[in-house]
Design a protein around this motif. Structure first.
Motif, PDB file in Angstrom:
ATOM      1  N   GLY A 158      34.163  -9.859 -16.849  1.00 55.66           N
ATOM      2  CA  GLY A 158      33.165  -8.888 -17.328  1.00 55.66           C
ATOM      3  C   GLY A 158      33.570  -8.228 -18.602  1.00 55.66           C
ATOM      4  N   TYR A 190      38.434 -15.302  -8.600  1.00 55.90           N
ATOM      5  CA  TYR A 190      37.381 -14.385  -9.536  1.00 55.90           C
ATOM      6  C   TYR A 190      36.090 -15.083  -9.734  1.00 55.90           C
ATOM      7  N   ASP A 249      31.518  -4.785 -13.211  1.00 58.41           N
ATOM      8  CA  ASP A 249      30.925  -5.317 -14.643  1.00 58.41           C
ATOM      9  C   ASP A 249      30.105  -6.490 -14.822  1.00 58.41           C
ATOM     10  N   TYR A 250      30.732  -7.403 -14.145  1.00 62.55           N
ATOM     11  CA  TYR A 250      29.846  -8.786 -14.324  1.00 62.55           C
ATOM     12  C   TYR A 250      28.805  -8.670 -13.609  1.00 62.55           C
ATOM     13  N   GLY A 298      34.907   1.726  -9.600  1.00 61.66           N
ATOM     14  CA  GLY A 298      33.972   0.454 -10.229  1.00 61.66           C
ATOM     15  C   GLY A 298      34.638  -0.671 -10.450  1.00 61.66           C
ATOM     16  N   GLU A 299      35.117  -1.293  -9.469  1.00 61.04           N
ATOM     17  CA  GLU A 299      35.707  -2.808  -9.488  1.00 61.04           C
ATOM     18  C   GLU A 299      34.753  -3.634  -9.312  1.00 61.04           C
ATOM     19  N   HIS A 300      34.780  -4.937  -9.956  1.00 60.83           N
ATOM     20  CA  HIS A 300      34.081  -6.198  -9.746  1.00 60.83           C
ATOM     21  C   HIS A 300      32.590  -5.830  -9.979  1.00 60.83           C
ATOM     22  N   GLY A 353      41.354  -7.326 -10.998  1.00 57.51           N
ATOM     23  CA  GLY A 353      40.780  -8.428 -10.284  1.00 57.51           C
ATOM     24  C   GLY A 353      41.320  -8.612  -8.884  1.00 57.51           C
TER      25      GLY A 353
HETATM   26  C1  GLA Z   1      39.147  -8.180 -14.438  1.00 54.11           C
HETATM   27  C2  GLA Z   1      38.253  -8.565 -15.289  1.00 54.11           C
HETATM   28  C3  GLA Z   1      37.181  -7.526 -15.577  1.00 54.11           C
HETATM   29  C4  GLA Z   1      36.711  -6.877 -14.326  1.00 54.11           C
HETATM   30  C5  GLA Z   1      38.015  -6.761 -13.227  1.00 54.11           C
HETATM   31  C6  GLA Z   1      37.443  -6.342 -11.850  1.00 54.11           C
HETATM   32  O1  GLA Z   1      40.124  -7.211 -14.870  1.00 54.11           O
HETATM   33  O2  GLA Z   1      38.740  -8.838 -16.494  1.00 54.11           O
HETATM   34  O3  GLA Z   1      36.155  -7.868 -16.573  1.00 54.11           O
HETATM   35  O4  GLA Z   1      35.733  -7.788 -13.665  1.00 54.11           O
HETATM   36  O5  GLA Z   1      38.783  -7.919 -12.954  1.00 54.11           O
HETATM   37  O6  GLA Z   1      36.866  -5.039 -11.893  1.00 54.11           O
END
Ligand code: GLA
Length: 391
Positions: free
Chosen positions: A167, A220, A37-38, A33-35, A335
């Motif tokens: 996020g 990002y 959250d936002y 579950g990457e990228h 990130g």
């Molecule tokens: C960074 C951000 C998180 C998230 C990750 C990617 O760690 O701080 O909020 O978006 O990247 O999943």
């Protein structure tokens, strides 16, 4: 973890008394579950055994005096004054400002902090810093923020005082983690549940590429804007759409022709990543770590080809992982644009995998990667020292 005693001793050296309270907050890993959250999606992080520890005492003024053990540097700022010049101090300043915005009666304090979360390796040392000061100020000034509030305070610190529109995953994991469990967090509702994650005979290991691309925070924010652009296209046809969480692949495909192809690719990744996480959790429920590992590999593929936040060093390590059949899963984490690969490895294959990565990586890039074993451990907490004295 840095010993609490050392931080306390350092506090005494800096401020001439050992009458202080101790708080600690960990870094995090994210299983899948990457990228997302936002984009109001799901994440599956866990807090780890690498922490930042703070010794703190209120000082009845509006002045903050902080000493960083890692930078061997002191900073002084007024809670009503300008942002300090040192980047690390901006995180603390930001937390104070965000608390003040919420009308919290926060005042001045003396503090010392240090830790063992590798900086810039994608393990969220900055979120741990925000979380540990959030928790400490909450306690010392009796502010009554919930941990969820503190996570939001940390996130807004990044947005408003650091310039990264992150996020909420990192701060949430640092504050709400539990030993031996991953957190399935719904970033839309902020509801969460814990899943046991203690596969027998399997280790989690991070391999740090030692690469930090300067693009990380600017790209990002670009990714975030691209996702918003995709949502705007669909929302122009369908009123109730607020985020990628509300968009399915058939719906995205319906408006594909109206989207920049890059925007489409980014959005498709996020929608599929949410789906992968749900399937990954179902696999965990059945104790099927092999299937979970496959999802991790798929996530890497998506991050590399569709979301384009990987780099050649991360891709190289994941490629090696795939040649070891007992490395159940591996992927870049966080990130992107450098930082770590998270691998899930059977104990019996651990040594040969690590040796192989070390050798091949050194040969290819002339860099020694750093190997970091991680154990899923408790989230942020106050140390209940025997001799603690209330201010
Ligand atoms: C960074 C951000 C998180 C998230 C990750 C990617 O760690 O701080 O909020 O978006 O990247 O999943």
């Amino acid at each position: 973890m840095i010993e609490e005693r050392l931080v306390k001793e350092c506090f005494e050296k800096q401020f001439g008394t050992d009458r202080c309270a101790i708080f600690t907050a960990p870094g995090r890993i994210n299983l899948i579950g990457e990228h997302t959250d936002y984009n109001n999606g799901f994440v599956l992080p866990a807090s780890i055994d690498k922490c930042i520890t703070v010794a703190i005492r209120t000082n009845q003024t509006t002045t903050v005096k902080v000493y960083s053990m890692d930078y061997d540097e002191s900073v002084i700022f007024d809670i009503n004054g300008e942002k300090p010049a040192q980047q690390w101090a901006c995180y603390i300043y930001g937390v104070v400002q965000e608390m003040k915005k919420r009308r919290a009666p926060v005042g001045g304090f003396n503090a010392v902090f240090g830790g063992d979360i590798p900086l810039g390796a994608g393990m969220s040392s900055s979120a741990a810093l925000e979380s540990v000061f959030g928790l400490a100020l909450n306690d010392k000034f009796e502010l009554w923020f919930s941990r969820r509030d503190l996570a939001q305070i940390g996130q807004m610190t990044e947005h408003n005082y650091v310039g990264v529109r992150c996020g909420i995953m990192d701060q949430f994991a640092s504050l709400c983690g539990q030993a031996g469990k991953v957190i399935k967090l719904d970033c839309q509702s902020l509801e969460y549940e814990y899943f046991p994650f203690n596969p027998e005979g399997i280790k989690l290991v991070l391999i740090d590429t030692m690469v930090k691309h300067s693009l990380a925070s600017s790209e990002y924010n670009v990714r975030r804007s691209q996702c918003e652009a995709g949502v705007a296209v669909v929302a122009s046809h369908k009123k109730k759409i607020e985020s990628l969480r509300d968009i399915t692949m058939p719906l995205l495909n319906k408006y594909k022709d109206e989207m920049d192809p890059v925007v489409y690719k980014r959005c498709a990744f996020v929608i599929n990543e949410n789906q992968r996480l749900i399937e990954g959790c179902a696999a965990l429920d059945k104790g099927n770590y092999k299937l979970f590992g496959k999802k991790m590999y798929a996530t890497h593929e998506g991050l590399s080809k569709e979301y384009e936040v990987s780099c050649k060093e991360l891709d190289f390590i994941v490629k090696i992982a795939k040649t070891h059949k007992d490395v159940l899963g591996a992927r870049m984490m966080g990130g992107g644009f450098g930082g770590c690969v998270l691998s899930m490895v059977e104990d019996k294959a651990y040594d040969s995998y690590i040796d192989d990565v070390k050798q091949q990586y050194k040969k290819e890039f002339n860099i020694d990667p750093r190997v970091i074993d991680v154990v899923i451990s408790d989230g942020a907490k106050k140390w209940l020292a025997k001799k603690e004295i209330a201010d």
